[in-house]
Every structure is written in structure tokens, then in C-alpha cells.
Design a protein around this motif. Structure first.
Motif, PDB file in Angstrom:
ATOM      1  N   ILE A  98      69.031  17.110 -22.537  1.00  0.00           N
ATOM      2  CA  ILE A  98      69.596  15.807 -22.868  1.00  0.00           C
ATOM      3  C   ILE A  98      68.827  14.786 -22.033  1.00  0.00           C
ATOM      4  O   ILE A  98      68.711  14.946 -20.815  1.00  0.00           O
ATOM      5  N   ASN A  99      68.287  13.805 -22.705  1.00  0.00           N
ATOM      6  CA  ASN A  99      67.487  12.821 -21.983  1.00  0.00           C
ATOM      7  C   ASN A  99      68.409  11.816 -21.302  1.00  0.00           C
ATOM      8  O   ASN A  99      69.025  10.986 -21.933  1.00  0.00           O
ATOM      9  N   HIS A 100      68.499  11.902 -19.984  1.00  0.00           N
ATOM     10  CA  HIS A 100      69.501  11.126 -19.270  1.00  0.00           C
ATOM     11  C   HIS A 100      69.126   9.663 -19.069  1.00  0.00           C
ATOM     12  O   HIS A 100      69.974   8.858 -18.744  1.00  0.00           O
ATOM     13  N   ASN A 101      67.852   9.328 -19.220  1.00  0.00           N
ATOM     14  CA  ASN A 101      67.485   7.945 -18.906  1.00  0.00           C
ATOM     15  C   ASN A 101      67.768   6.984 -20.049  1.00  0.00           C
ATOM     16  O   ASN A 101      68.325   5.919 -19.853  1.00  0.00           O
ATOM     17  N   SER A 102      67.390   7.406 -21.257  1.00  0.00           N
ATOM     18  CA  SER A 102      67.484   6.444 -22.344  1.00  0.00           C
ATOM     19  C   SER A 102      68.868   6.394 -22.975  1.00  0.00           C
ATOM     20  O   SER A 102      69.208   5.486 -23.681  1.00  0.00           O
ATOM     21  N   LEU A 103      69.667   7.416 -22.736  1.00  0.00           N
ATOM     22  CA  LEU A 103      70.910   7.501 -23.496  1.00  0.00           C
ATOM     23  C   LEU A 103      72.158   7.512 -22.627  1.00  0.00           C
ATOM     24  O   LEU A 103      73.180   8.039 -23.020  1.00  0.00           O
ATOM     25  N   ASN A 104      72.046   6.893 -21.439  1.00  0.00           N
ATOM     26  CA  ASN A 104      73.190   6.977 -20.543  1.00  0.00           C
ATOM     27  C   ASN A 104      74.491   6.590 -21.207  1.00  0.00           C
ATOM     28  O   ASN A 104      75.525   7.193 -20.983  1.00  0.00           O
ATOM     29  N   ASP A 105      74.427   5.543 -22.052  1.00  0.00           N
ATOM     30  CA  ASP A 105      75.638   5.085 -22.717  1.00  0.00           C
ATOM     31  C   ASP A 105      76.250   6.193 -23.578  1.00  0.00           C
ATOM     32  O   ASP A 105      77.454   6.259 -23.754  1.00  0.00           O
ATOM     33  N   THR A 106      75.391   7.039 -24.136  1.00  0.00           N
ATOM     34  CA  THR A 106      75.874   8.109 -25.005  1.00  0.00           C
ATOM     35  C   THR A 106      76.842   9.012 -24.237  1.00  0.00           C
ATOM     36  O   THR A 106      77.895   9.375 -24.740  1.00  0.00           O
ATOM     37  N   TYR A 107      76.461   9.377 -23.028  1.00  0.00           N
ATOM     38  CA  TYR A 107      77.300  10.310 -22.265  1.00  0.00           C
ATOM     39  C   TYR A 107      78.581   9.661 -21.822  1.00  0.00           C
ATOM     40  O   TYR A 107      79.648  10.256 -21.826  1.00  0.00           O
ATOM     41  N   ALA A 112      84.436   9.271 -22.709  1.00  0.00           N
ATOM     42  CA  ALA A 112      85.657   8.529 -23.033  1.00  0.00           C
ATOM     43  C   ALA A 112      86.331   9.174 -24.236  1.00  0.00           C
ATOM     44  O   ALA A 112      87.537   9.450 -24.230  1.00  0.00           O
ATOM     45  N   TYR A 113      85.538   9.481 -25.261  1.00  0.00           N
ATOM     46  CA  TYR A 113      86.089  10.084 -26.471  1.00  0.00           C
ATOM     47  C   TYR A 113      86.670  11.472 -26.168  1.00  0.00           C
ATOM     48  O   TYR A 113      87.760  11.825 -26.614  1.00  0.00           O
ATOM     49  N   GLY A 114      85.932  12.253 -25.364  1.00  0.00           N
ATOM     50  CA  GLY A 114      86.374  13.614 -25.016  1.00  0.00           C
ATOM     51  C   GLY A 114      87.714  13.592 -24.288  1.00  0.00           C
ATOM     52  O   GLY A 114      88.616  14.377 -24.591  1.00  0.00           O
ATOM     53  N   ILE A 115      87.848  12.675 -23.325  1.00  0.00           N
ATOM     54  CA  ILE A 115      89.111  12.607 -22.565  1.00  0.00           C
ATOM     55  C   ILE A 115      90.237  12.162 -23.493  1.00  0.00           C
ATOM     56  O   ILE A 115      91.343  12.708 -23.467  1.00  0.00           O
ATOM     57  N   LEU A 116      89.909  11.181 -24.332  1.00  0.00           N
ATOM     58  CA  LEU A 116      90.907  10.676 -25.278  1.00  0.00           C
ATOM     59  C   LEU A 116      91.456  11.804 -26.157  1.00  0.00           C
ATOM     60  O   LEU A 116      92.639  11.879 -26.448  1.00  0.00           O
ATOM     61  N   LYS A 117      90.584  12.684 -26.586  1.00  0.00           N
ATOM     62  CA  LYS A 117      90.980  13.759 -27.511  1.00  0.00           C
ATOM     63  C   LYS A 117      91.358  15.056 -26.784  1.00  0.00           C
ATOM     64  O   LYS A 117      91.399  16.126 -27.404  1.00  0.00           O
ATOM     65  N   ASP A 458      84.061   4.307 -33.158  1.00  0.00           N
ATOM     66  CA  ASP A 458      83.234   5.153 -34.032  1.00  0.00           C
ATOM     67  C   ASP A 458      82.019   5.702 -33.299  1.00  0.00           C
ATOM     68  O   ASP A 458      81.677   6.877 -33.396  1.00  0.00           O
ATOM     69  N   ILE A 459      81.393   4.795 -32.551  1.00  0.00           N
ATOM     70  CA  ILE A 459      80.157   5.222 -31.874  1.00  0.00           C
ATOM     71  C   ILE A 459      80.457   6.284 -30.807  1.00  0.00           C
ATOM     72  O   ILE A 459      79.689   7.237 -30.619  1.00  0.00           O
ATOM     73  N   SER A 460      81.613   6.157 -30.142  1.00  0.00           N
ATOM     74  CA  SER A 460      81.924   7.159 -29.109  1.00  0.00           C
ATOM     75  C   SER A 460      82.130   8.523 -29.759  1.00  0.00           C
ATOM     76  O   SER A 460      81.736   9.548 -29.210  1.00  0.00           O
ATOM     77  N   LYS A 461      82.720   8.529 -30.963  1.00  0.00           N
ATOM     78  CA  LYS A 461      82.927   9.802 -31.662  1.00  0.00           C
ATOM     79  C   LYS A 461      81.578  10.423 -32.025  1.00  0.00           C
ATOM     80  O   LYS A 461      81.340  11.619 -31.816  1.00  0.00           O
ATOM     81  N   SER A 462      80.669   9.578 -32.515  1.00  0.00           N
ATOM     82  CA  SER A 462      79.390  10.170 -32.920  1.00  0.00           C
ATOM     83  C   SER A 462      78.572  10.600 -31.688  1.00  0.00           C
ATOM     84  O   SER A 462      77.869  11.600 -31.722  1.00  0.00           O
ATOM     85  N   CYS A 463      78.705   9.862 -30.562  1.00  0.00           N
ATOM     86  CA  CYS A 463      78.038  10.302 -29.312  1.00  0.00           C
ATOM     87  C   CYS A 463      78.580  11.663 -28.899  1.00  0.00           C
ATOM     88  O   CYS A 463      77.833  12.569 -28.518  1.00  0.00           O
TER      89      CYS A 463
END
Ligand code: FAD
Length: 492
Positions: A98-107, A112-117, A458-463
């Protein structure tokens, strides 16, 4: 040619001198002075992935260390009983692929989505499965960032042996330090030799042999974090399955560490003498050793330390590093990480000459590093436990920023930039993992309103889905830690 003299051959002196030699090559003479009659502290054995960066930089592989120095792979820390009996959570390192530099927001959004669900499984970090099943990702230990459990003595000796022809080494005690106006003029050795240098590095551990002669304010942090004693006691071990994590088990008056190495656990008990006596601590630790390992406490060593750090770590022509610069209880293995960062910053801030601008920038940077570590460690004690005077004190003296963070989490979520100024240490995702582990993220309403107010649902779900795919592949390709260690050890 400029000369840099480093005092101490513990982990700090060894990392620093080898890093410098690799960086400056022939532009600087690197001299290492230590007194072989004085033992290194020998207890710092749990690291962070910065060890991998350092080893790669100096040209030593993890495979070499596994083969020659008793070390093992480390994927994270298991915090046991912090929220009360029979509770645990993990603080893990980065997931490979997982590329940690460019996609920090993804994680961040994925978490957030994972905890929510109720599906959070350290979405940024290695999934818990690896730690629970003693597995490691397939790409370890060659090309993916990872940490190690190291045998402190063997590690230092091995690394130094690789540099013995490149660094001037002097085995002698420093018996005096000549100082004028906060500038070190020379070090006096026991045989009368005078050592002069352009820059001195104090890596002399708790004896702080150079820095104690300079005017730098000591910031005492013992009311913030009152730990001040440790009883180390290694445990001989033959494993059924080799663990991949450091254990930090909370007790009534402190916590016990357990660090797997090839032939033993590095283990010990950290406590505060404000809340328990040395005798009581020994009894408690002995009980734990009996219960968990069927052995008794053998060590008669008690390490005494003061929690704090030098406000200015670069004074004139001297910089302190490692234990000489300060100490925070080793709950998150931050000390060796700090040493590696200190070595990196020194090579950046010391262009082989001394200037006020660099001194001030370096000092500010190190103040921030120490503050970051103290705050993150302090948060671990917000357990709301009151089963001992120690835990009651830790909860009653909780700093305002922690209560404010908790209150923010009632109606919102940790923001990606909340801990952004913490450099590479303990940032947003570390806080999410720890807050979740401690049960501070309890309001689904808070996460939901954060995500929906910002149109992130929506975006958090797809991340989340995107990361789960990578995690499934990593899980499928997981390898037994034992298998990796044995295959490396049997390689000729
Ligand atoms: C209980 C405990 C547990 C820890 N666990 C961890 C952990 O899990 N992870 C982590 O990252 N860190 C941990 N640490 C911190 C870690 O041990 C240190 O950061 C690391 O070992 C570096 O130590 P050092 O090189 O600064 O000092 P030391 O190892 O003490 O080395 C000091 C050196 O200075 C030399 N010296 C001293 N005085 C003189 C003199 N007068 N003349 C010449 N030479 C002299 C000695 O010979 C020695 O070589 C822990 C610390 C403690 C106390």
C-alpha cells in the motif's frame, strides 16, 4: 578534514557513528571513544520500522542480522490488560503493498468507515491476523519496511565490526572534560591523552559525561509520566511458534515488557517508585514470571531513571543523543527510533560547520520530537481504571488536551491534520489506533456526522473496500515467521 568524536558504543553511539561514516565518507574523520569497563545499558531491544531504513542506508541487511545476531521480525505491539483484565489491542506497523505517501487520506477515511461499521482491523496498519497467527508478509525481510526485535549487545557489536576499518576506535575512560564558555576544548582520557575535535557527540547513556558539563536546562517530565524504575530479567525460550510482536502488559503499578529474540525473551518490569516499593515490584514481577513462564525472578538489577530531556540538545560544539539526550519510558519503542532520527537530522543540520541557525533549528526539532513522544505515551494511561493508586493518579492528572480530544470524538472524528506537525512519529493513524484500542472512539454518531458533513460517506466506503482487497491478497500470501527465520538461518 573535519573530525567528529562520538562518546559511547551503546546503540546510540554505534548507530550515530556508522550513519555518519556512511553519509560523510572521507570528508570527515569519525572517532568513537568508549570505556569497555562500563557496560552498555543493553535493554533497548524493540524497534520501529526506522531500523530498516537505517540498516538499508548503511548497507546491512535484516537477513544478515537474523543470521548473526539473534534478532527476529517485529510487526507491532500487543497492549494487554490496559483497559482492564482480559482486554487487548494491537498497535501495528504499515501494511505492505500500500503506497503510504500518496494515499494517506485513503487509510484515514477507510479507518473511519471500518470503525463505523464495527469492521475496523487496523485498516492502515497490518491486519491483526499477522500478529495473532505468528505470520509475516511474504515480502519480508527483503524489500518492505519492517521493524526488528534486536539483541542489544549483539546488534551493536555486529554493526561496529562491519565498520571497524572505517572508524577510529579508542577504548578508554573519559575522566575529564575541558570546557570554556559552553565549548568543549578537549576530553581527557585515563592515560592522560587529550582529545580535540570539531564536533562532539555525547552518546554516553545516563552518565551524560559531556553534557553534564554544559549549560542546558533539563525538562523534568516525571509528573506527566512518573515511571522511574525498571527490573530487566531475560527469559530463556524455545518457541512453539515465534511471536512477531512486543508484549506490553499493564499491571497495577506499571507494565511488563516481553520482547521475543531467537533464544530468549527480553523482559522486564517498568514501574514508578512513587506508587510501589522495589521489594513489592520484585514480588509482583516474580509472580508474573512464575505464572506466565514457570520461572522465578533471577535478576538483581534495578535500573533507575529520570523521565525528561535536555531542552537544548545541541550546545556549542556538542550534541547529545540516545539516553544522554533524554528518556521516555519505552512503551512505544521510541528511543532507538529517536536515535536514528537524531543521526539523520545531525547530518542535515551540520554541514561540517557550526552555525547558530542550524543549532536553533535542530534544538526546536528535537523539542518537538520529545513533546510528540511524551504526549502519545501519556495517552496510553487514559484508561479510566482506578484499581490502584497509580492508575487513579494517571487518570486524575489527565492533561486537558486528552479530555478535549475525547470530547471532540463525541461529535466528530480525528482529523487527518490533527497530528500533522508530529513529523513521522505518532501521527493521525497512530492516534486512531490507540484511541480505538482505549475505547475513546465510542460515538458512531461522531464518525457519521464527520463523514456526512464533509461528503465523505461514499468515498470512505470505497477506500475501505480498496484496502480490504489489498489486505486479502496480503493475507493469502502470508508466511510463517518460523519458516522465514529458519530459512534465513540455514542459508550459507
Ligand atoms: C528499561 C528500559 C527499556 C528500554 N527498552 C527500549 C526498547 O524496547 N526500545 C527502544 O527503542 N529503546 C528502549 N530503551 C532505550 C534504549 O535502551 C536506549 O535508547 C539505547 O540502548 C541506547 O542507549 P545509549 O547508547 O544511549 O546508552 P548506553 O547503552 O548506556 O551506552 C553508553 C556508552 O557510554 C560509554 N561511557 C559512559 N561513560 C563513559 C566514560 N566516562 N568514558 C567513556 N565511555 C563512557 C559506555 O561505555 C557505553 O558504551 C529502553 C531503556 C530502558 C531503561
Amino acid at each position: 578534514m573535519k573530525k567528529i568524536t562520538i562518546v559511547g558504543n551503546g546503540t546510540a553511539g554505534v548507530i550515530c557513528s556508522t550513519f555518519f561514516k556512511t553519509f560523510w565518507k572521507d570528508s570527515a574523520e569519525i572517532e568513537l571513544i568508549f570505556d569497555s569497563k562500563k557496560d552498555i545499558i543493553g535493554v533497548g531491544e524493540s524497534t520501529t520500522p526506522s531500523i530498516f531504513e537505517y540498516l538499508k542506508y548503511i548497507g546491512v541487511s535484516s537477513r544478515e542480522l537474523i543470521k548473526n545476531t539473534n534478532c527476529l521480525l517485529k510487526l507491532g505491539i500487543k497492549f494487554k490488560n490496559w483497559k482492564g483484565k482480559n482486554t487487548h489491542f494491537y498497535h501495528n506497523f504499515n501494511e505492505p503493498n500500500i503506497n503510504h505517501n500518496s494515499l494517506n487520506d485513503t487509510y484515514f477515511l477507510s479507518s473511519a468507515y471500518g470503525i463505523l461499521k464495527n469492521e475496523f482491523d487496523n485498516d492502515f496498519y497490518l491486519q491483526n491476523f499477522f500478529l495473532e497467527e505468528n505470520k509475516v508478509p511474504q515480502s519480508f525481510p527483503d524489500d518492505t519496511s519492517h521493524a526488528l526485535h534486536i539483541d542489544a549487545k549483539k546488534f551493536s557489536e555486529y554493526i561496529l565490526s562491519k565498520f571497524k576499518n572505517k572508524i577510529s576506535i579508542i577504548d578508554s575512560e573519559i575522566i575529564n572534560v575541558e570546557v570554556e564558555n559552553n565549548i568543549i576544548k578537549s576530553l581527557i582520557l585515563e592515560d592522560g591523552r587529550k582529545i580535540k575535535s570539531d564536533l562532539f557527540i555525547d552518546a554516553s547513556g545516563f552518565s551524560r559525561i559531556l553534557f553534564k558539563n554544559l549549560d542546558s536546562e533539563w525538562i523534568n517530565m516525571s509528573s506527566y509520566l512518573p515511571m522511574n524504575r525498571a527490573i530487566p530479567n531475560p527469559i530463556k525460550k524455545i518457541y512453539k511458534k515465534i511471536p512477531t510482536f512486543t508484549l506490553a502488559e499493564s499491571t497495577r503499578n506499571g507494565w511488563i515488557w516481553q520482547i521475543p529474540l531467537q533464544d530468549r525473551y527480553g523482559s522486564g518490569y517498568n514501574y514508578s517508585s512513587n506508587f510501589t516499593t522495589d521489594e513489592e515490584a520484585k514480588k509482583d514481577f516474580d509472580k508474573w514470571l512464575c505464572k506466565n513462564h514457570n520461572v522465578n525472578l533471577e535478576s538483581d538489577r534495578t535500573i533507575k531513571y529520570e523521565t525528561g530531556y535536555y531542552k537544548n540538545q545541541w550546545i556549542g560544539n556538542c550534541i547529545c543523543i540516545g539516553l544522554a539526550s533524554g528518556f521516555v519510558e519505552p512503551l512505544e519503542s521510541s528511543s532507538i527510533h529517536t536515535i536514528i532520527r537524531q543521526a539523520l537530522y545531525i547530518t542535515n543540520f551540520y554541514p561540517l560547520n557550526i552555525n547558530e541557525f542550524s543549532i536553533k533549528t535542530y534544538n526546536r526539532k528535537l523539542q518537538n520530537v520529545y513533546k510528540t513522544i511524551f504526549d502519545f505515551i501519556r495517552l496510553h494511561y487514559y484508561t479510566k481504571r482506578n484499581d490502584s493508586k497509580f492508575h487513579s493518579y494517571m487518570n486524575e492528572s489527565t492533561p486537558d488536551w486528552i479530555k478535549e480530544l475525547e470530547s471532540k470524538l463525541e461529535n466528530s472524528f480525528i482529523n487527518f491534520y490533527d497530528f500533522f506537525d508530529n513529523d513521522d512519529l505518532f501521527t493521525t493513524m497512530n492516534y486512531i489506533t490507540l484511541c480505538n484500542g482505549l475505547g475513546l472512539i465510542k460515538s458512531k454518531k461522531g464518525i457519521e456526522s464527520y463523514l456526512s458533513n464533509n461528503n465523505f460517506l461514499d468515498i470512505s466506503k470505497s477506500c475501505y473496500q480498496q484496502i480490504q482487497k489489498i489486505k486479502m491478497i496480503n493475507k493469502y500470501n502470508a508466511v510463517d515467521h518460523d519458516k522465514i527465520i529458519n530459512s534465513v538461518k540455514n542459508l550459507h
